[in-house]
Design a protein around this motif. Structure first.
Motif, PDB file in Angstrom:
ATOM      1  N   VAL A 267       0.844  -1.199   0.000  1.00 46.91           N
ATOM      2  CA  VAL A 267       0.000   0.000   0.000  1.00 46.91           C
ATOM      3  C   VAL A 267       0.880   1.250   0.000  1.00 46.91           C
ATOM      4  O   VAL A 267       0.592   2.232  -0.697  1.00 46.91           O
ATOM      5  N   ALA A 268       1.945   1.222   0.739  1.00 47.21           N
ATOM      6  CA  ALA A 268       2.846   2.387   0.796  1.00 47.21           C
ATOM      7  C   ALA A 268       3.463   2.653  -0.579  1.00 47.21           C
ATOM      8  O   ALA A 268       3.589   3.819  -0.999  1.00 47.21           O
ATOM      9  N   GLU A 269       3.855   1.607  -1.276  1.00 52.10           N
ATOM     10  CA  GLU A 269       4.432   1.782  -2.620  1.00 52.10           C
ATOM     11  C   GLU A 269       3.396   2.335  -3.592  1.00 52.10           C
ATOM     12  O   GLU A 269       3.721   3.171  -4.446  1.00 52.10           O
ATOM     13  N   LEU A 270       2.157   1.893  -3.455  1.00 51.37           N
ATOM     14  CA  LEU A 270       1.105   2.401  -4.329  1.00 51.37           C
ATOM     15  C   LEU A 270       0.840   3.875  -4.043  1.00 51.37           C
ATOM     16  O   LEU A 270       0.598   4.661  -4.964  1.00 51.37           O
ATOM     17  N   GLU A 271       0.905   4.269  -2.790  1.00 48.04           N
ATOM     18  CA  GLU A 271       0.687   5.678  -2.452  1.00 48.04           C
ATOM     19  C   GLU A 271       1.818   6.556  -2.982  1.00 48.04           C
ATOM     20  O   GLU A 271       1.598   7.721  -3.303  1.00 48.04           O
ATOM     21  N   LYS A 272       3.021   6.006  -3.095  1.00 50.15           N
ATOM     22  CA  LYS A 272       4.109   6.760  -3.722  1.00 50.15           C
ATOM     23  C   LYS A 272       3.854   6.943  -5.217  1.00 50.15           C
ATOM     24  O   LYS A 272       4.210   7.967  -5.808  1.00 50.15           O
ATOM     25  N   LEU A 273       3.220   5.928  -5.808  1.00 48.62           N
ATOM     26  CA  LEU A 273       2.897   5.997  -7.229  1.00 48.62           C
ATOM     27  C   LEU A 273       1.849   7.063  -7.500  1.00 48.62           C
ATOM     28  O   LEU A 273       1.875   7.735  -8.534  1.00 48.62           O
ATOM     29  N   THR A 274       0.906   7.231  -6.546  1.00 49.97           N
ATOM     30  CA  THR A 274      -0.178   8.208  -6.705  1.00 49.97           C
ATOM     31  C   THR A 274      -0.243   9.080  -5.452  1.00 49.97           C
ATOM     32  O   THR A 274      -1.121   8.894  -4.603  1.00 49.97           O
ATOM     33  N   PRO A 275       0.662  10.026  -5.316  1.00 49.23           N
ATOM     34  CA  PRO A 275       0.752  10.790  -4.064  1.00 49.23           C
ATOM     35  C   PRO A 275      -0.485  11.622  -3.734  1.00 49.23           C
ATOM     36  O   PRO A 275      -0.683  12.013  -2.584  1.00 49.23           O
ATOM     37  N   PHE A 277      -3.601  10.590  -3.868  1.00 45.88           N
ATOM     38  CA  PHE A 277      -4.754   9.771  -3.482  1.00 45.88           C
ATOM     39  C   PHE A 277      -4.348   8.836  -2.359  1.00 45.88           C
ATOM     40  O   PHE A 277      -3.346   8.113  -2.462  1.00 45.88           O
ATOM     41  N   SER A 278      -5.127   8.811  -1.282  1.00 42.58           N
ATOM     42  CA  SER A 278      -4.809   7.976  -0.124  1.00 42.58           C
ATOM     43  C   SER A 278      -5.392   6.580  -0.305  1.00 42.58           C
ATOM     44  O   SER A 278      -6.580   6.341  -0.087  1.00 42.58           O
ATOM     45  N   TRP A 279      -4.530   5.643  -0.699  1.00 38.31           N
ATOM     46  CA  TRP A 279      -4.978   4.266  -0.866  1.00 38.31           C
ATOM     47  C   TRP A 279      -5.273   3.611   0.471  1.00 38.31           C
ATOM     48  O   TRP A 279      -6.168   2.744   0.557  1.00 38.31           O
ATOM     49  N   SER A 280      -4.577   3.982   1.495  1.00 35.35           N
ATOM     50  CA  SER A 280      -4.843   3.378   2.803  1.00 35.35           C
ATOM     51  C   SER A 280      -6.260   3.698   3.264  1.00 35.35           C
ATOM     52  O   SER A 280      -6.969   2.837   3.801  1.00 35.35           O
ATOM     53  N   LEU A 286     -13.250   0.414   2.021  1.00 38.83           N
ATOM     54  CA  LEU A 286     -13.796  -0.750   1.329  1.00 38.83           C
ATOM     55  C   LEU A 286     -13.777  -2.004   2.193  1.00 38.83           C
ATOM     56  O   LEU A 286     -14.351  -3.029   1.808  1.00 38.83           O
ATOM     57  N   GLY A 287     -13.103  -1.936   3.338  1.00 40.05           N
ATOM     58  CA  GLY A 287     -13.004  -3.107   4.202  1.00 40.05           C
ATOM     59  C   GLY A 287     -12.006  -4.134   3.705  1.00 40.05           C
ATOM     60  O   GLY A 287     -12.125  -5.324   4.002  1.00 40.05           O
ATOM     61  N   ALA A 288     -10.987  -3.670   2.964  1.00 37.62           N
ATOM     62  CA  ALA A 288     -10.040  -4.595   2.333  1.00 37.62           C
ATOM     63  C   ALA A 288      -8.674  -4.570   3.009  1.00 37.62           C
ATOM     64  O   ALA A 288      -7.661  -4.905   2.391  1.00 37.62           O
ATOM     65  N   GLU A 289      -8.630  -4.217   4.301  1.00 38.36           N
ATOM     66  CA  GLU A 289      -7.342  -4.076   4.985  1.00 38.36           C
ATOM     67  C   GLU A 289      -6.567  -5.390   5.095  1.00 38.36           C
ATOM     68  O   GLU A 289      -5.348  -5.386   5.286  1.00 38.36           O
ATOM     69  N   LYS A 290      -7.239  -6.521   4.968  1.00 36.29           N
ATOM     70  CA  LYS A 290      -6.556  -7.812   5.120  1.00 36.29           C
ATOM     71  C   LYS A 290      -5.758  -8.231   3.892  1.00 36.29           C
ATOM     72  O   LYS A 290      -5.109  -9.276   3.914  1.00 36.29           O
ATOM     73  N   THR A 291      -5.795  -7.442   2.843  1.00 36.49           N
ATOM     74  CA  THR A 291      -5.071  -7.844   1.641  1.00 36.49           C
ATOM     75  C   THR A 291      -3.562  -7.895   1.899  1.00 36.49           C
ATOM     76  O   THR A 291      -3.008  -7.015   2.563  1.00 36.49           O
ATOM     77  N   PRO A 292      -2.881  -8.925   1.404  1.00 36.86           N
ATOM     78  CA  PRO A 292      -1.427  -9.032   1.611  1.00 36.86           C
ATOM     79  C   PRO A 292      -0.621  -8.075   0.751  1.00 36.86           C
ATOM     80  O   PRO A 292       0.611  -8.019   0.861  1.00 36.86           O
ATOM     81  N   GLY A 293      -1.274  -7.325  -0.091  1.00 39.95           N
ATOM     82  CA  GLY A 293      -0.622  -6.376  -0.978  1.00 39.95           C
ATOM     83  C   GLY A 293      -1.615  -5.963  -2.040  1.00 39.95           C
ATOM     84  O   GLY A 293      -2.807  -6.287  -1.962  1.00 39.95           O
ATOM     85  N   ILE A 294      -1.142  -5.231  -3.028  1.00 43.40           N
ATOM     86  CA  ILE A 294      -1.995  -4.772  -4.114  1.00 43.40           C
ATOM     87  C   ILE A 294      -1.337  -5.152  -5.439  1.00 43.40           C
ATOM     88  O   ILE A 294      -0.158  -4.868  -5.653  1.00 43.40           O
ATOM     89  N   VAL A 295      -2.094  -5.794  -6.311  1.00 41.69           N
ATOM     90  CA  VAL A 295      -1.609  -6.035  -7.669  1.00 41.69           C
ATOM     91  C   VAL A 295      -2.139  -4.912  -8.550  1.00 41.69           C
ATOM     92  O   VAL A 295      -3.346  -4.780  -8.749  1.00 41.69           O
ATOM     93  N   VAL A 296      -1.224  -4.093  -9.031  1.00 38.35           N
ATOM     94  CA  VAL A 296      -1.580  -2.944  -9.870  1.00 38.35           C
ATOM     95  C   VAL A 296      -1.501  -3.388 -11.323  1.00 38.35           C
ATOM     96  O   VAL A 296      -0.436  -3.767 -11.804  1.00 38.35           O
TER      97      VAL A 296
END
Length: 690
Positions: A267-275, A277-280, A286-296
């Protein structure tokens, strides 16, 4: 793929793998009952559809379907018509009977599936109430958008809209991790366009320019109906924003590349990609905090979208989101909204002459929201255990034939063959209906609230998908309802699935000859098996993990063959100025060619040492190809065909016949095709993949 809600929503588009659009058999080491039986079988092909003025050696598709093509009419409420649509109409009529019987029941206990089916249908059919309410059902959601004060509030708003099935510039969904298929993970995908594809915005084709003009009018109409003070100005701003998004969208060919679209990030890497927009916060909402990561899936698109959100004035973003909500809600609102929606999405995009009857749209709404609940009753009435058993045997035959086919490949090394065999051995097969039916107890349906019913249905389905996170893979889950006329292969599940509704004529005819059935439903089974070994499916192993199990020489040989097939299909032009996109349709074309090839092998194995009879003047080899050809008869309106060519990974029906048979030596032998015939390809130009 079908158009039910599970697949209609933008967040679910990655949920399934490749999809398509019997007589009694035993294992291939034995003879089939019909091969041994004395009772003659029917041809299983409607010869009234044949066109005797066309030689099968020249145009097999029109030889089998030519009279039908000349005499059949596309119904006014459809953009295309053919064997699949005929079966879908039959399925739809069966569902109508079920739903209306349930709705008519005097006593339905609150909270039961029967109550929900009946009340949802009645809420859709209550046009008097819908007319009286006008825009009011959507008012609270529109006010929520209007209340947006700062772009920093977008993550929570985007999450709300996503749960309601309303498109935003990107979307998050949950599926199996393509590189670690024993866990679920969140994917983020480009989204946000109102036209079917980026090409509708960017190509300078005259008809597409007319479509853009009609879209502008449609946006203006909905914005005016929604109370916008300057609907014309808003429409121009919305179209400009969508055009900017379209310019950054990956095209459909690039999006087929499973390696290119797998980009694991924290999530932190994705937020660097899109500064901006707060992905966290978005993920939390969305209730998706349990995801082990994000596939972009499209990293540079997300960078561009972030910049575009930052540069677009807040009032324009609010107008854009307002239109998205109105477009999504229009079929559920009063006549002015409904008519505007049909005028563009039905008439302009597909060439429809009339909107579908209200009852058909009501059945679709119920099926989309409560598909497995209705499907359970459908199966009880329309699918026998005998049909399932026959299908299971036929699938076994096809798997044996595919296994033998791998062993016989002259272009593949023993090491890679072993890997392919290992994958094939791990295939899971699902036939007819789920073993475990979906639980709809958490979904509330109110007879007086159509808009709310559909919104809650979207939220229920989205929550079901998000709630996969952190749990074991649900291998009993189905991605289609039993009443769906289709089939599919899932690369992460490594499974092939055949819903009950496709297992009827002309695909599966219990009265028909085995050769015809092998050419029809056998070809469909082979198609789905072959998806596990098409240009994208072959990138996963038997456990569903995306990994390279190919030797370099084997990979080069595979790509050489599939490249030839891509070039062949790119040469087909069904509409003036437009051709089939051989790269976009490659996976499905491999499925068709390899599927029919293995189905033929399976049929021959099923005969053992028995000789098949001639039926109505046709040899068994001829009947095999007749069975395949009649399945794909279809008529298309030009606008619907244009949309298919731009967006659909499946080739038009004509080429699913003629494009396949000209590559198969068995067809040449069956019909005596010679050099100079229309179906003839020189041997060196014919393609065999599997």
């Amino acid at each position: 793929m079908n158009s039910k809600k599970f697949l209609r929503n933008s967040w679910a588009q990655g949920a399934l793998g490749a999809c398509l659009l019997l007589t009694g058999c035993t294992a291939t080491t034995q003879n089939t009952p019909s091969a041994q039986a004395s009772k003659p079988r029917a041809l299983g092909v409607d010869t009234k559809n044949f066109d005797s003025s066309v030689r099968p050696q020249d145009d097999f598709y029109r030889y089998v379907n030519g009279t039908w093509l000349k005499t059949a009419q596309i119904p006014a409420d459809k953009g295309r018509y053919g064997s699949f649509i005929e079966l879908r109409d039959k399925s739809e009529a069966a569902l109508r009977t079920i739903i209306e019987e349930v709705a008519a029941a005097k006593e339905k206990k609150a909270g039961t599936d029967a109550q929900k089916i009946g009340d949802l249908y009645e809420s859709f059919m209550d046009t008097e109430r819908i007319q009286a309410l006008g825009l009011e059902p959507a008012r609270a959601d529109l006010n929520r958008i209007a209340a947006l004060q700062d772009k920093q509030q977008l993550p929570e708003l985007f999450a709300e809209l996503t749960r309601a099935g309303v498109p935003t510039p990107f979307v998050l969904f949950v599926g199996q991790d393509a590189k670690q298929a024993d866990r679920y993970i969140a994917y983020v995908n480009q989204s946000g366009l109102g036209l079917p594809d980026r090409d509708y915005y960017l190509k300078q084709d005259a008809r597409l320019a007319e479509t853009r003009a009609a879209y502008l009018t449609y946006i203006e109409t909905l914005m005016r109906l929604g109370g916008e003070k300057d609907p014309a100005g808003a429409a121009k701003a919305i179209l400009a924003l969508e055009t900017s998004l379209a310019e950054k969208h990956w095209d459909r060919v690039r999006n087929r590349d499973r390696e290119a679209t797998y980009n694991f990030k924290s999530v932190a890497e994705l937020e660097k990609l899109t500064p901006g927009f707060s992905w966290s916060r978005y993920i939390k909402a969305l209730g998706a905090e349990k995801t082990p990561g994000i596939v972009v899936r499209q990293p540079d698109y997300f960078q561009a979208a972030d910049a575009l959100l930052a540069s677009t004035p807040l009032p324009v973003l609010k107008q854009y989101l307002t239109f998205k909500l109105l477009d999504n809600a229009a079929p559920l609102l009063s006549t002015p909204f409904e008519e505007a929606h049909f005028a563009f999405r039905g008439k302009t995009l597909q060439g429809l002459q009339e909107n579908r009857p209200r009852w058909k749209r009501g059945v679709e709404a119920v099926e989309g929201a409560l598909g497995e609940s209705v499907g359970k009753i459908y199966v009880e009435r329309n699918f026998s255990p005998e049909s399932k058993a026959r299908m299971q045997e036929l699938v076994k035959n096809l798997q044996v034939a595919f296994k033998q086919g791998i062993d016989q490949l002259e272009w593949m090394s023993p090491t890679t063959k072993a890997q392919a065999q290992a994958k094939l051995s791990k295939f899971t097969v699902k036939i007819g209906y789920p073993e475990k039916w979906r639980d709809y107890s958490a979904l509330t349906i109110d007879k007086a609230d159509l808009y709310g019913n559909m919104k809650r249905s979207d939220a229920f389905e989205y929550a079901r998908i998000i709630n996969r996170l952190g749990k074991p893979i649900d291998r009993a889950e189905w991605g289609m309802t039993p009443q769906t006329v289709n089939a599919y292969y899932s690369s992460t599940m490594n499974e092939i699935v055949f819903p009950a509704a496709i297992l009827q004529p002309p695909f599966f005819n219990p009265e028909a000859d085995d050769a015809t059935n092998y050419g029809a439903i056998g070809g469909v089974i082979g198609h789905e098996i072959s998806h596990g070994f098409d240009d994208q499916g072959a990138r996963s192993d038997g456990d569903g993990n995306l990994r390279d199990w190919w030797g370099e020489t084997d990979k080069a040989a595979f790509q050489q063959r599939t490249g030839m097939l891509s070039d062949q299909y790119s040469g087909f032009s069904p509409l003036q100025g437009m051709s089939v996109n051989g790269k976009l349709t490659l996976g499905e074309n491999i499925g068709d060619l390899s599927g029919l090839t293995v189905a033929y092998k399976a049929y021959k194995l099923s005969l053992g040492d028995k000789k098949a009879p001639v039926i109505e003047g046709f040899t068994d080899d001829q009947r095999f190809f007749l069975g395949w050809a009649q399945v794909w008869r279809s008529l298309n309106r030009d606008d619907a065909l244009r949309q298919q060519l731009l967006t659909d990974p499946h080739s038009p029906g004509e080429y699913r016949v003629n494009g396949v048979v000209r590559n198969m030596p068995e067809f040449y032998n069956a019909f005596g095709v010679k050099e100079g015939d229309g179906a003839y390809l020189p041997p060196e130009k014919r393609v065999k993949v599997w």
